[in-house]
Design an enzyme around this catalytic site. Structure first.
Site, PDB file in Angstrom:
ATOM      1  N   ASP A   1       0.809  -1.215   0.000  1.00 52.74           N
ATOM      2  CA  ASP A   1       0.000   0.000   0.000  1.00 52.74           C
ATOM      3  C   ASP A   1       0.849   1.274   0.000  1.00 52.74           C
ATOM      4  OD1 ASP A   1      -2.125  -1.730   0.272  1.00 52.74           O
ATOM      5  OD2 ASP A   1      -2.979  -0.727   2.022  1.00 52.74           O
TER       6      ASP A   1
ATOM      7  N   HIS B   1       3.719  -2.447   3.136  1.00 53.19           N
ATOM      8  CA  HIS B   1       3.824  -1.095   2.574  1.00 53.19           C
ATOM      9  C   HIS B   1       5.155  -0.938   1.832  1.00 53.19           C
ATOM     10  CE1 HIS B   1       0.839  -0.780   5.777  1.00 53.19           C
ATOM     11  NE2 HIS B   1       0.326   0.242   5.112  1.00 53.19           N
TER      12      HIS B   1
HETATM   13 ZN   LIG Z   1      -2.461   3.173   3.385  1.00 52.91          ZN
END
Ligand SMILES: [Zn+2]
Length: 259
Positions: free
Chosen positions: A51, A197
């Site tokens: 993400d 991430h």
């Molecule tokens: Zn996020």
């Protein structure tokens, strides 16, 4: 403040006050939908998702790592950063990765009205398609916070909302590569979707380097295993087709599972 919001979101508390009345009356629906929202797919497959990118400082390292292992992943992108780094987005698509929508900016959906949510998702999806030629199929709201307007906006944009079933808590300042690996292994079950991430844009400074090292360890662990690893698009989930917004009925509450 940001950390507190994320912590609340992760436990579902941030949305409980808003959606509790609706969810109370739709328990069976919620239970049926929760595994789908969590991205539970084929038992023989792990969906690997990253993400908050694209980020020219960190994302290319993840692309190289994945290529080393012959793997592809799904990247949930922020439209504002797609606009700033189109060449990187083109490269992500060309290297076989799946591009998905995380929003225009990294804002909690509870702070945005229905019109803004819809325009954010449409603008991001359209920009990703214009830049890469790849039409996004998935939406994941920032912090994993759900709201009915956000779900409706996603559906109207032809996106299916998918959160995650496993995570590394890699955004935390205390996250080390071994800790991230242990957390993923502890939370990952059959058919799971892993949240990580590829940037520290909304995480602790420099955390992406820990995530990168952890990703390498995980990919090594999975390399010889019986379970395939890849994109959400290969995870046995059904995406929405465009123009199905009229099929949306009722209200859906926050996910209810134990990470
Ligand atoms: Zn996020």
């Amino acid at each position: 403040m940001r950390g507190a919001t994320r912590a609340l979101a992760m436990t579902g508390l941030a949305v409980a006050g808003v959606a509790a009345p609706a969810t109370a009356s739709l328990g069976p629906l919620r239970r049926r939908l929760a595994p789908r929202l969590a991205g539970i797919g084929d038992a023989g497959h792990i969906a690997l998702t990253y993400d908050d990118g694209p980020d020219p400082l960190s994302t290319p390292h993840f692309l190289d790592l994945l290529e080393d292992f012959g793997r592809t992943a799904t990247f949930f992108l922020l439209g504002a950063h797609v606009a700033r780094h189109p060449d990187l987005v083109i490269e992500m698509a060309q290297r076989g990765h799946e591009l998905a929508v995380h929003g225009w900016e990294h804002e909690c959906v509870l702070t945005l009205g229905p019109g803004r949510l819809l325009s954010d998702l449409r603008d991001t999806a359209t920009l990703i398609e214009d830049v890469s030629g790849q039409r996004p199929r998935w939406y994941r709201p920032p912090y994993g916070v759900l709201s009915t307007p956000a779900l409706l906006a996603a559906r109207a944009t032809g996106l299916r909302t998918v959160l995650w079933s496993a995570w590394g808590r890699d955004w935390e300042a205390r996250a080390t590569p071994p800790r991230i690996v242990r957390t993923v292994e502890r939370t990952l079950g059959p058919g799971g979707t892993v949240l990580l991430h590829d940037t520290d844009r909304t995480s602790a400074t420099g955390s992406w380097q820990h995530t990168l090292q952890a990703s390498r360890v995980l990919l090594e662990c999975w390399a010889d295993g019986p379970v395939a690893v890849g994109r959400l698009g290969d995870h046995g989930l059904r995406a929405h087709r465009s123009g199905t917004s009229s099929q949306v009925r009722g209200r859906i509450g926050p996910p209810q599972w134990s990470p």
